[in-house]
Motif scaffolding. Structure first.
Motif, PDB file in Angstrom:
ATOM      1  N   THR A   1       2.888  12.450   0.864  1.00 56.30           N
ATOM      2  CA  THR A   1       2.491  11.329   1.837  1.00 56.30           C
ATOM      3  C   THR A   1       1.315  10.024   0.258  1.00 56.30           C
ATOM      4  OG1 THR A   1       1.760  12.951   3.670  1.00 56.30           O
ATOM      5  CG2 THR A   1       0.688  10.871   3.939  1.00 56.30           C
ATOM      6  N   LEU A   2       1.308  10.909   0.367  1.00 50.72           N
ATOM      7  CA  LEU A   2       0.040   9.849  -1.397  1.00 50.72           C
ATOM      8  C   LEU A   2       1.134   9.413  -2.094  1.00 50.72           C
ATOM      9  CD1 LEU A   2      -2.353   9.930  -3.047  1.00 50.72           C
ATOM     10  CD2 LEU A   2      -1.538  11.129  -4.509  1.00 50.72           C
ATOM     11  N   THR A   3       2.410  10.069  -2.312  1.00 46.77           N
ATOM     12  CA  THR A   3       3.225   9.062  -3.444  1.00 46.77           C
ATOM     13  C   THR A   3       4.161   8.190  -2.328  1.00 46.77           C
ATOM     14  OG1 THR A   3       5.361   9.111  -4.204  1.00 46.77           O
ATOM     15  CG2 THR A   3       5.755  10.483  -2.954  1.00 46.77           C
ATOM     16  N   VAL A   4       4.386   8.360  -0.842  1.00 47.17           N
ATOM     17  CA  VAL A   4       4.787   7.376  -0.486  1.00 47.17           C
ATOM     18  C   VAL A   4       3.803   6.487   0.112  1.00 47.17           C
ATOM     19  CG1 VAL A   4       5.679   6.836   1.989  1.00 47.17           C
ATOM     20  CG2 VAL A   4       6.606   9.145   0.857  1.00 47.17           C
ATOM     21  N   PHE A   5       2.834   5.912   0.201  1.00 45.81           N
ATOM     22  CA  PHE A   5       1.443   5.557  -0.018  1.00 45.81           C
ATOM     23  C   PHE A   5       1.223   4.786  -0.847  1.00 45.81           C
ATOM     24  CE2 PHE A   5      -3.199   4.011  -0.002  1.00 45.81           C
ATOM     25  CZ  PHE A   5      -3.282   3.887   1.126  1.00 45.81           C
TER      26      PHE A   5
END
Lengths: 118, 234
Positions: A24-28
């Protein structure tokens, strides 16, 4: 590989949640944060952390003997050698004297592909 | 040992990608821009879930619980197939909008049919057999792949760079999907065996563990494929 004690589902669950959070962090970051030139570094760092989690816990590397570490390390080492030599080569070709008399065309109006017209 | 050779197998492809990307940074980031990061992220989550259930399957085998082993192998199979379904949907979409490298790169699949039909309508019926190769059919087509603004059709040079980027996209995701199919086949065999051999996997859990290592490896490959192909878009 058969020597270690079973890892508990609780440990697996923690790792699994951590992996989902990192995804989620990397997509965000990719969607909403302008990291500029560090974009590749940030994305690959997160991917490396995820890989370490999978390798150490899911693949039991953390609990394994030296021989397993050696096999895995050899693969990573040779990959690193291959990538660094290739990139060193391609990224320093224009440093050769006389090479820049006809510069590689990189301006946007001429398209994306570098061209050497000689 | 086998997995170390696999690292270099994918590594060669990643290296070639890195070199081409440093040579055409803009084309490759445009390619990332054209991919659906939400679907890619969803697929990442699905694959991570399958790795999680795989790890639990190994745990079930170690603790000699065959019904749990069967359940977790089944779940792993399910998530693996789910991943491929979404991947197939993405590939189909890219084919539809004309991002499949080849002669028709840059032309939408249906746009091609449309132009072809128009051309047929205008010309003599006697030439119907030659329609596919007639120059008119090609001239009538419009490049449908656009730049970042979503309006300007790409120039032929930019299209060439983008085609290179998508060639790598299809090769990398294709090789990964092939590995997924192999993994699903192996898991499927294990799963079926748990129905026929009452002690399979629990007397000796090595087969489950080794197949699990392969499964996790394919997951790790995707962990790198996803950010490289989908997320580097600036």
């Amino acid at each position: 590989m058969a020597a270690h004690k079973p890892i508990t589902p609780a440990t697996y669950s923690i790792v699994y949640v951590a992996l989902l959070l990192l995804t989620t962090l990397t997509v965000f970051i990719s969607e909403y944060v302008d990291t500029g030139a560090y974009e590749i570094a940030v994305a690959l760092t997160i991917a490396s952390i995820k890989t370490l989690l999978v390798a150490l816990i899911f693949m039991h590397l953390y609990y394994s003997g030296p021989l397993v570490w050696l096999s895995g390390g050899a693969g990573v080492l040779f990959l690193a050698i291959m990538m660094s030599l290739f990139l060193l080569d391609y990224n320093t070709r224009d440093w050769t004297p006389g090479r820049n008399e006809q510069p590689i065309v990189t301006s946007k109006d001429q398209g994306y592909l570098p061209r050497r017209d000689h | 040992m086998f997995l170390a050779t696999e690292i270099l197998f994918f590594g060669g492809l990643f290296t070639a990608y890195a070199v081409m990307r440093t040579l055409n940074p803009e084309a490759f980031s445009l390619a990332s821009y054209k991919l659906n990061a939400v679907l890619g992220g969803l697929n990442t989550a699905i694959l991570l879930t399958s790795s999680f259930t795989m790890a639990l399957a190994v745990w079930a085998a170690q603790t000699k619980n065959q019904s749990l082993l069967r359940l977790f192998l089944g779940l792993t199979l399910f998530f693996g197939c789910f991943f491929l379904v979404i991947k197939a949907y993405e590939w189909h979409h890219e084919y539809e909008v004309g991002l499949l490298p080849g002669k028709n790169f840059g032309y939408a699949a249906h746009g091609h049919d449309h132009a072809h039909a128009d051309d047929k309508h205008m010309s003599d019926h006697a030439h119907d057999h030659n329609q596919a190769s007639s120059p008119g059919a090609v001239a009538a087509r419009q490049i449908t792949v656009t730049d970042r603004d979503g309006k300007t059709p790409l120039t032929p040079d930019k299209l060439k760079g983008l085609q290179m980027a998508f060639l790598f996209y299809f090769m990398i995701t294709g090789l990964h999907a092939t590995h997924m199919v192999v993994g699903i086949s192996v898991m499927g065999i294990h799963w079926v065996w748990t129905f026929f051999y009452p002690r399979f996997g629990v007397d000796d859990y090595t087969p489950i563990e080794v197949s699990g290592l392969y499964w996790h490896f394919v997951d790790v490959v995707w962990i790198f494929v996803f950010p490289i192909l989908y997320l580097l878009r600036h």
